[in-house]
Design a protein around this motif. Structure first.
Motif, PDB file in Angstrom:
ATOM      1  N   SER A 245       0.846  -1.193   0.000  1.00 24.46           N
ATOM      2  CA  SER A 245       0.000   0.000   0.000  1.00 24.46           C
ATOM      3  C   SER A 245       0.881   1.243   0.000  1.00 24.46           C
ATOM      4  O   SER A 245       1.984   1.240   0.555  1.00 24.46           O
ATOM      5  CB  SER A 245      -0.922   0.002   1.223  1.00 24.46           C
ATOM      6  N   LYS A 284       4.161  -1.510   3.423  1.00 25.37           N
ATOM      7  CA  LYS A 284       3.462  -0.268   3.099  1.00 25.37           C
ATOM      8  C   LYS A 284       4.439   0.894   2.994  1.00 25.37           C
ATOM      9  O   LYS A 284       5.570   0.836   3.481  1.00 25.37           O
ATOM     10  CB  LYS A 284       2.403   0.043   4.160  1.00 25.37           C
ATOM     11  N   GLU A 286       4.100   5.111   3.718  1.00 27.34           N
ATOM     12  CA  GLU A 286       3.200   6.152   4.209  1.00 27.34           C
ATOM     13  C   GLU A 286       3.976   7.206   4.991  1.00 27.34           C
ATOM     14  O   GLU A 286       5.009   6.899   5.604  1.00 27.34           O
ATOM     15  CB  GLU A 286       2.121   5.559   5.122  1.00 27.34           C
TER      16      GLU A 286
END
Length: 351
Positions: A245, A284, A286
């Motif tokens: 992600s 991920k 972020e």
């Protein structure tokens, strides 16, 4: 003394820096490393292709003027015949340093595949082939008795992959996280001082930290590729970019960053991979507001850093340059050293 003949696929900043190191420090390197390095092929979009089995005069190449190509030289052509050169060069090591394609990894994947199929070892700084084709290419290397090395694909010259596989041997690594993009890290630092995102990006471009199109840095796709490599190499996963992600830093405002600083926190774009409760690996990218006590919170400017969560040592953090022509060229040199060690080990087994 042993000798490695190398082919340079791409002759931009990184491979030019490697060639300059060989030209300037060749004798010292031979003494230190126990082998001679000789460039026997070069391909370049601007210069064309050049193959000389007895070794290329690098001083002459560096003295070439603007607009000049390899066409006027023995073994030279005006066109960059990459795959032809890879398959037909007498080099035993191919150094692939073309541009990164985050969509399908081409033409890098094809370059690496052609070299391995031809019985040549490969070192690359190109994230695309490693993140998108690493499993296949490593199998192909093993099947052909050669090696595929890519230390510089994650944190430039800072030896993250080799550090994990060699220095941390015997430890169980449960998670890895890091600041893997120097451009975004620099931009966030400037935003902490009150600059807008656009102004900080413009400054990073002026300083040479950011490309004309900074999307891959700001939106996190550059880090996404690197996280795939870290997860697969260090945690034994088999992830693709679709499994990671991703959120970039464009959603952050200078106000968000200043407010976090007032709370004793600092925003960083973090790429991470960790073993989950189900036994798999979650990964991920972020922006995260880290407490100032976090080992990655103090990493400033275009510097990169990676933290390893281990069972016996706890958290181990390594930081260093995440970009730079000479720094990345050193990663290529370290890979060549690893390839030489592999070849010597094979020779001992065969004898």
């Amino acid at each position: 003394m042993n000798r490695h003949d190398i082919a340079l696929i791409g002759f931009g900043g990184v491979n030019r820096a490697l060639a300059q190191i060989i030209l300037d420090r060749g004798d010292d390197l031979a003494t230190d490393l126990g082998f001679v390095l000789r460039v026997v092929a070069i391909t370049d979009l601007r210069l064309g292709s050049l193959m000389q089995a007895d070794g290329i005069d690098l001083a002459h190449v560096f003295a070439m003027t603007d607009g000049e190509t390899f066409a006027g030289m023995s073994g030279g052509a005006a066109e960059p015949q990459n795959e032809y050169v890879i398959r037909n060069t007498t080099a035993d090591i191919v150094v692939e340093a073309t541009f990164t394609n985050p969509i399908d990894g081409e033409p890098g994947i094809s370059h690496v595949r052609a070299a391995l199929e031809s019985g040549k070892s490969v070192t690359t700084t190109n994230k695309g082939p490693v993140a998108l084709g690493g499993v296949e290419l490593n199998r192909l290397a093993a099947a052909n008795g050669v090696t595929f090395q890519y230390e510089g694909s994650v944190v430039s010259g800072t030896p993250i992959l080799r550090f994990a596989s060699e220095t941390l041997t015997g430890l169980q690594i449960n998670a890895v996280e890091g600041i893997l993009n120097g451009t975004s890290n620099y931009v966030l630092g400037q935003m902490e001082s009150g600059m807008t995102l656009d102004a900080a990006v413009a400054e990073a471009q002026a300083l040479g930290y950011a490309e004309a199109d900074p999307t891959a840095d700001i939106e996190g796709s550059d880090v996404q590729l690197k996280v795939v490599i870290l997860a697969n190499e260090i945690l034994g996963a088999n992830l693709t970019t679709a499994d990671v992600s991703r959120r970039g830093i464009s959603e952050l405002s200078a106000t968000d960053i200043v407010e976090a600083a007032a709370q004793g926190k600092r925003y960083k774009l973090i790429g991470s991979a960790f073993r989950n409760a189900a036994g798999g690996v979650t990964a991920k990218v972020e922006p995260m507001a880290l407490p100032l006590t976090h080992p990655l919170a103090s990493i400033s400017g275009p510097t990169n850093a990676v933290s390893f969560d281990t069972d016996l040592l706890g958290t181990v953090t390594v930081s260093g340059p995440g970009a730079g022509r000479v720094e990345t060229a050193y990663a290529l040199l370290s890979d060549i050293i690893a390839i030489d060690a592999h070849q010597r080990a094979q020779a001992e087994v065969s004898s």
